[in-house]
Design a protein around this motif. Structure first.
Motif, short mmCIF file in Angstrom:
data_model
loop_
_atom_site.label_atom_id
_atom_site.label_comp_id
_atom_site.label_asym_id
_atom_site.label_seq_id
_atom_site.Cartn_x
_atom_site.Cartn_y
_atom_site.Cartn_z
N LEU A 10 0.87 -1.17 0.00
CA LEU A 10 0.00 0.00 0.00
C LEU A 10 0.91 1.22 0.00
CD1 LEU A 10 -2.91 -0.45 2.60
CD2 LEU A 10 -3.11 -0.21 0.12
N VAL A 11 0.65 2.15 -0.92
CA VAL A 11 1.47 3.36 -1.03
C VAL A 11 0.62 4.56 -0.63
CG1 VAL A 11 2.94 4.75 -2.52
CG2 VAL A 11 2.76 2.28 -2.91
N PHE A 12 1.08 5.30 0.37
CA PHE A 12 0.39 6.48 0.86
C PHE A 12 1.02 7.71 0.22
CE2 PHE A 12 -0.22 3.09 3.78
CZ PHE A 12 -1.41 3.30 4.45
N ARG A 13 0.23 8.53 -0.46
CA ARG A 13 0.80 9.63 -1.24
C ARG A 13 0.13 10.97 -0.92
NH1 ARG A 13 1.05 5.81 -5.86
NH2 ARG A 13 3.25 5.37 -6.21
N ARG A 14 0.87 12.03 -1.15
CA ARG A 14 0.32 13.37 -1.23
C ARG A 14 0.69 13.90 -2.60
NH1 ARG A 14 -1.79 17.64 1.33
NH2 ARG A 14 -1.13 19.73 0.70
N GLY A 15 -0.30 14.04 -3.48
CA GLY A 15 0.01 14.39 -4.86
C GLY A 15 0.84 13.28 -5.48
N ASP A 16 1.95 13.66 -6.10
CA ASP A 16 2.84 12.68 -6.72
C ASP A 16 3.92 12.18 -5.77
OD1 ASP A 16 1.47 12.87 -9.11
OD2 ASP A 16 2.71 14.52 -9.85
N LYS A 17 3.95 12.70 -4.56
CA LYS A 17 5.01 12.37 -3.62
C LYS A 17 4.58 11.23 -2.70
CE LYS A 17 7.50 15.61 -1.89
NZ LYS A 17 8.00 16.78 -1.10
N THR A 18 5.45 10.24 -2.53
CA THR A 18 5.19 9.12 -1.62
C THR A 18 5.50 9.56 -0.19
OG1 THR A 18 5.65 7.43 -3.29
CG2 THR A 18 5.82 6.77 -0.98
N VAL A 19 4.50 9.43 0.70
CA VAL A 19 4.69 9.78 2.10
C VAL A 19 5.25 8.59 2.86
CG1 VAL A 19 3.53 10.50 4.23
CG2 VAL A 19 2.85 11.50 2.04
N THR A 20 4.67 7.41 2.63
CA THR A 20 5.16 6.19 3.26
C THR A 20 4.57 5.00 2.52
OG1 THR A 20 5.48 5.05 5.39
CG2 THR A 20 3.29 5.98 4.95
N GLU A 21 5.05 3.81 2.83
CA GLU A 21 4.64 2.61 2.13
C GLU A 21 4.59 1.44 3.11
OE1 GLU A 21 5.91 0.15 -1.94
OE2 GLU A 21 6.86 2.05 -1.40
N ALA A 22 3.59 0.56 2.94
CA ALA A 22 3.47 -0.62 3.79
C ALA A 22 3.50 -1.86 2.93
CB ALA A 22 2.17 -0.57 4.59
N SER A 23 4.44 -2.76 3.20
CA SER A 23 4.53 -4.02 2.48
C SER A 23 3.38 -4.93 2.88
CB SER A 23 5.86 -4.71 2.77
OG SER A 23 5.85 -6.04 2.31
N MET A 24 2.84 -5.69 1.92
CA MET A 24 1.80 -6.64 2.24
C MET A 24 2.34 -7.87 2.97
SD MET A 24 -0.78 -6.34 -1.00
CE MET A 24 -1.89 -7.54 -0.27
N ARG A 25 3.64 -7.92 3.16
CA ARG A 25 4.26 -8.95 3.98
C ARG A 25 4.35 -8.50 5.45
NH1 ARG A 25 7.27 -12.50 0.35
NH2 ARG A 25 7.15 -11.66 -1.76
#
Length: 265
Positions: free
Chosen positions: A71-86
């Motif tokens: 899951l990729v959490f974004r603001r506009g085109d910028k990635t704020v944080t990411e969570a692996s499905m593992r």
């Protein structure tokens, strides 16, 4: 074939996931969830460094993208944080922090059907559903995720867009993508007057194949006649994030959700 029959078929596809557990069919009990315990979320298959993101940064997230493995959490085109499905702990924790308290259901082993392990399913706003597995699936994922709406309201009161790869959302008409996709990336259900499709949007990790399990006899409509060289070699199909449709309109985005899987376990 009636519209109701097609929806039932789509629900069956949502529950069908080779080598993994699908989120249960309920939206949730409506009971407020307390913070999940480590035992409830189960062990992750590998050690993950904690994801560090402040509430101030998380508050600025305006979209969440469901990719094949994260899951990729974004603001506009910028990635704020990411969570692996593992990583079930990070996935549930970030969604709790951004979206607030979910409804929660618990499933015992076998509740979801043959080969389904136990787990806890969290649902935020009827829009995002995460099944946290007690035991990681053979494919390596610790969660299964379904996106059921195009937006969800955050705990801060803001609308957060929910998308799949390439910006695909629930409610989009993807007839062109279905038409142009190779048969190996799509399956059709129903008949000419009531159609539904599953379209692979992005491949993910390869599931482990186990030749000892019997093949599944489920029909895949007109794609069942696709040439053998157009379909995956594995009985577990091609894993990744997929879209389910009512005719050509997206109703669910899900990962992992394999296409052309010939058996359920």
């Amino acid at each position: 074939m009636t519209f109701r029959t097609v929806l039932a078929l789509s629900a069956a596809v949502l529950a069908f996931s080779a080598g993994t557990v699908a989120a249960d069919g309920t939206v949730g009990t409506g009971v407020a969830a307390t913070p999940a315990s480590a035992a409830e979320l189960g062990p992750d298959p590998v050690h993950h460094e904690p994801v560090r993101v402040t509430n101030a940064k998380l508050k600025r997230v305006d979209s969440i993208e469901l990719d094949a493995e994260s899951l990729v959490f974004r603001r506009g085109d910028k990635t704020v944080t990411e969570a692996s499905m593992r990583d079930s702990r990070t996935t549930v924790s970030l969604l709790n922090r951004l979206l607030g308290t979910p409804s929660r259901t618990q499933t015992a082993e076998g509740d979801g059907g043959a080969c389904f392990p136990s787990g806890t399913t969290y649902t935020w706003g009827g829009a995002v559903r995460v099944a946290a597995l007690t035991t990681p699936a053979a494919a390596g994922n610790a969660v299964e995720i379904r996106v059921l709406r195009e937006t969800v309201r955050s705990r801060f009161g803001d609308e957060v867009e929910l998308t799949g790869p390439h910006g695909v959302q629930v409610g989009d008409d993807i007839r062109t993508a279905i038409r142009d996709a190779p048969r190996s990336d799509r399956m059709s259900f129903g008949s000419a007057d009531a159609r539904a499709f599953q379209l692979l949007l992005e491949p993910g990790w390869a599931p482990e194949d186990d030749a000892s399990s019997p093949p599944d006899s489920r029909s895949t409509g007109d794609d069942a006649d696709a040439p053998s060289d157009a379909e995956p070699d594995s009985d577990l199909g091609t894993n990744g994030v997929s879209a389910l449709t009512d005719d050509t309109t997206v109703t669910v985005l899900g990962s992992p959700m394999p296409v052309h899987a010939k058996r359920t376990c």
